[in-house]
Design an enzyme around this catalytic site. Structure first.
Site, PDB file in Angstrom:
ATOM      1  N   HIS A 160     -17.822  39.228 -55.136  1.00  0.00           N
ATOM      2  CA  HIS A 160     -17.433  37.774 -55.222  1.00  0.00           C
ATOM      3  C   HIS A 160     -16.701  37.763 -56.748  1.00  0.00           C
ATOM      4  O   HIS A 160     -16.000  37.184 -56.777  1.00  0.00           O
ATOM      5  CB  HIS A 160     -18.587  36.699 -54.989  1.00  0.00           C
ATOM      6  N   GLU A 402      -7.365  18.507 -38.114  1.00  0.00           N
ATOM      7  CA  GLU A 402      -8.354  19.423 -38.440  1.00  0.00           C
ATOM      8  C   GLU A 402      -9.315  19.599 -37.469  1.00  0.00           C
ATOM      9  O   GLU A 402      -9.972  20.252 -37.480  1.00  0.00           O
ATOM     10  CB  GLU A 402      -8.938  19.493 -39.776  1.00  0.00           C
ATOM     11  N   ASP A 426     -10.586  23.730 -41.699  1.00  0.00           N
ATOM     12  CA  ASP A 426     -11.525  23.284 -40.589  1.00  0.00           C
ATOM     13  C   ASP A 426     -11.149  23.313 -39.311  1.00  0.00           C
ATOM     14  O   ASP A 426     -12.103  23.687 -38.506  1.00  0.00           O
ATOM     15  CB  ASP A 426     -11.785  21.900 -41.175  1.00  0.00           C
ATOM     16  N   CYS A 473      -1.706  21.948 -44.904  1.00  0.00           N
ATOM     17  CA  CYS A 473      -2.194  21.744 -46.341  1.00  0.00           C
ATOM     18  C   CYS A 473      -3.627  22.899 -46.248  1.00  0.00           C
ATOM     19  O   CYS A 473      -4.353  22.961 -47.239  1.00  0.00           O
ATOM     20  CB  CYS A 473      -2.735  20.598 -46.854  1.00  0.00           C
TER      21      CYS A 473
END
Length: 539
Positions: A160, A402, A426, A473
């Site tokens: 990460h 979403e 999502d 978005c």
């Protein structure tokens, strides 16, 4: 490590530290979303979820109870056991979770002891950071103006730390071995992120060669920044809007500097998190006004409160839920708590007076939810009128698509709104039933899956059929490999992290709308994301 007698008090100390850590990670994630985008900032969402995991909570409390152990020592032992489990797994993506586990453990111990680590934000000159390793939370908060790159003894290309460094545009060479930390402060070196080399005490010839290579590598970015003020128009004259996803006023200024033509998503929950009381109407109005003014008249879409489940706000008495992503959150919470919702709606309407502000409702699944939200928006306006408070009497209203249900019935929802904005982060995980924070199934959450692409097209077509514009978005909107496909599908607005805007505009200007439509048609005929990527490699 010490023995404690009051076990209940020790458990209470631990639980309090967990809640503080969750609040801190909300703030860290919000900052990371502005700098890196929602996809990379999701690392800290996974860390928050780990703070709710019985594997951590139950084991720490068991050590406190059985061994009469202080919370700090119980956390350290538990975290090391869990990190070791991840490190011995075969998949690199799972091995990388060990660093996240230790990052969470360090945060908890810091909160319990009151210790404050030295900050990398206090550098006095641009430097290469050399360390055994860096925690993800340290890396995410680095200032690229002061940090030239990272060289670490531990880590891998899939860690990460390396991923976050790439998001910040910083070269990172990892896994160099412990001898690297013996280098003296002030050592001259060249960090080559392309080859993974660290060259110590280079001579003048090598310095000269690398300065030329450095300048060449920076040319595309410099060219993109030089054209940020130009619109995104394809070679054959088709124009789209390139907008920014932001979380605060600083994000608005960054968006403008990077050439955003609008803000397609303001995450308004930044006003609600990491505090003990809800923001007042006046406080919200002032914040929205400042952000809109920082945009200099560019459109600002404010997403109403998307809170609940995985975004804690203790003063709102949100319940703990087994599956917060499918729980009482976003529009569901707002409709159930109209006193909270209408305070925000009144603030938005006040800020929208004389400004280019639009409102967007998140997590809509049904037509009734849209109508109820619009009714509360009308009530908020009527209350302001009755009080004689200036406000916008007409405001464009849209929804985030979403939830798959909203995409499937987009033709029924389109007449009720002024615009759609696809929240693909999502939408992808809900469509494919794959939790994007779960490393075992995260690879299934692929935005190029045919099911996702067909839903995107369905929403765009439904909006256009009744003259409504459609934006996106989600993280997908800023992905270079996705932009040509989305353009061909007819997407009107691409909203992304500000740093991605210059290159996205350059890419769109190189494309032909006619060719993009042909590409989209071919992509929709493919049967899998693998086939799609194979086709892209051959192009």
């Amino acid at each position: 490590r010490r023995k404690v007698e009051d076990l209940a008090a020790e458990r209470t100390r631990f639980r309090a530290a967990v809640e503080q850590a969750r609040a801190e990670l909300v703030e860290v994630q919000g900052e990371a979303e502005v700098k890196l985008g929602a996809d990379q900032a999701r690392i800290f969402e996974a860390q928050r979820m780990f703070l709710q995991d019985p594997a951590l909570i139950d084991q720490v409390e068991a050590r406190i109870d059985k061994e009469h152990l202080n919370a700090e020592a119980a956390i350290e032992e538990t975290v090391e056991d869990l990190a070791a489990l991840f490190e011995h797994m075969d998949a690199p993506i799972l091995q990388a979770r060990a660093a996240d586990v230790r990052d969470v453990g360090t945060r908890l111990i810091r909160l319990l002891t009151g210790w404050r680590p030295p900050s990398l934000s206090s550098l006095t000159r641009a430097s290469i950071i050399v360390a055994s390793d860096l925690k993800p939370s340290d890396t995410a908060q680095l200032d690229p103006k002061q940090v030239l790159g990272l060289a670490t003894a531990a880590g891998s290309a899939t860690s990460h730390t390396a991923i976050l460094a790439r998001g910040l545009g910083l070269p990172a060479v990892v896994g160099l071995g412990e001898t690297v930390v013996d280098l003296a402060e002030g050592t001259n070196m060249i960090l080559d992120g392309f080859t993974g080399q660290l060259l110590v005490d280079p001579d003048l010839n090598m310095l000269s060669e690398y300065r030329v290579r450095q300048a060449e590598s920076e040319q595309p970015r410099a060219a993109a920044l030089a054209g940020v003020g130009e619109p995104a128009v394809t070679r054959d004259g088709h124009r789209v809007e390139v907008a920014a996803n932001i979380g605060d006023e600083a994000g608005a200024r960054l968006a403008v500097a990077n050439g955003a033509e609008a803000v397609g998503l303001l995450r308004s929950e930044f006003l609600y998190l990491d505090r003990s009381t809800p923001p007042s109407e006046d406080e919200q109005e002032a914040a929205y006004t400042a952000i809109a003014d920082a945009l200099g008249g560019r459109p600002l879409i404010i997403r109403t409160l998307d809170i609940g489940g995985d975004k804690p706000a203790l003063y709102l008495d949100l319940p703990e839920e087994l599956n917060p992503f499918l729980g009482w959150r976003a529009i569901r919470f707002c409709l159930a708590r109209p006193e909270v919702f209408k305070t925000q709606l009144r603030a938005i309407l006040r800020a929208a007076e004389g400004r280019n502000i639009k409102v967007m409702f998140p997590m809509i699944a049904t037509l009734d939810e849209i109508r109820q939200a619009k009714a509360l928006l009308a009530e908020a306006g009527a209350e302001l009128t009755a009080q004689g408070i200036p406000h916008a009497t007409r405001i464009e209203t849209g929804i985030m698509v979403e939830v798959p249900a909203a995409a499937v019935v987009a033709d029924l929802l389109a007449p009720e709104v002024d615009f759609f904005s696809l929240g693909t982060n999502d939408l992808v995980q809900y469509t494919l039933a794959a939790d994007r924070t779960n490393p075992r199934v995260a690879s299934l959450a692929d935005p190029f899956n045919p099911a996702v692409l067909r839903l995107v097209k369905q929403v765009i077509d439904a909006g256009h059929a009744v003259g409504k514009w459609v934006g996106m978005c989600g993280e997908m909107a800023g992905m270079p490999q996705a932009i040509p496909i989305l353009l061909g599908l007819g997407l009107d607005e691409f909203s992304m992290t500000p740093a991605a805007i210059p290159e996205a505009k350059v890419l769109i200007r190189r494309l032909s709308f006619a060719e993009a439509r042909d590409l989209a048609t071919r992509v929709l005929s493919l049967r899998s994301a693998t086939e799609m990527r194979s086709m892209k490699r051959k192009m």
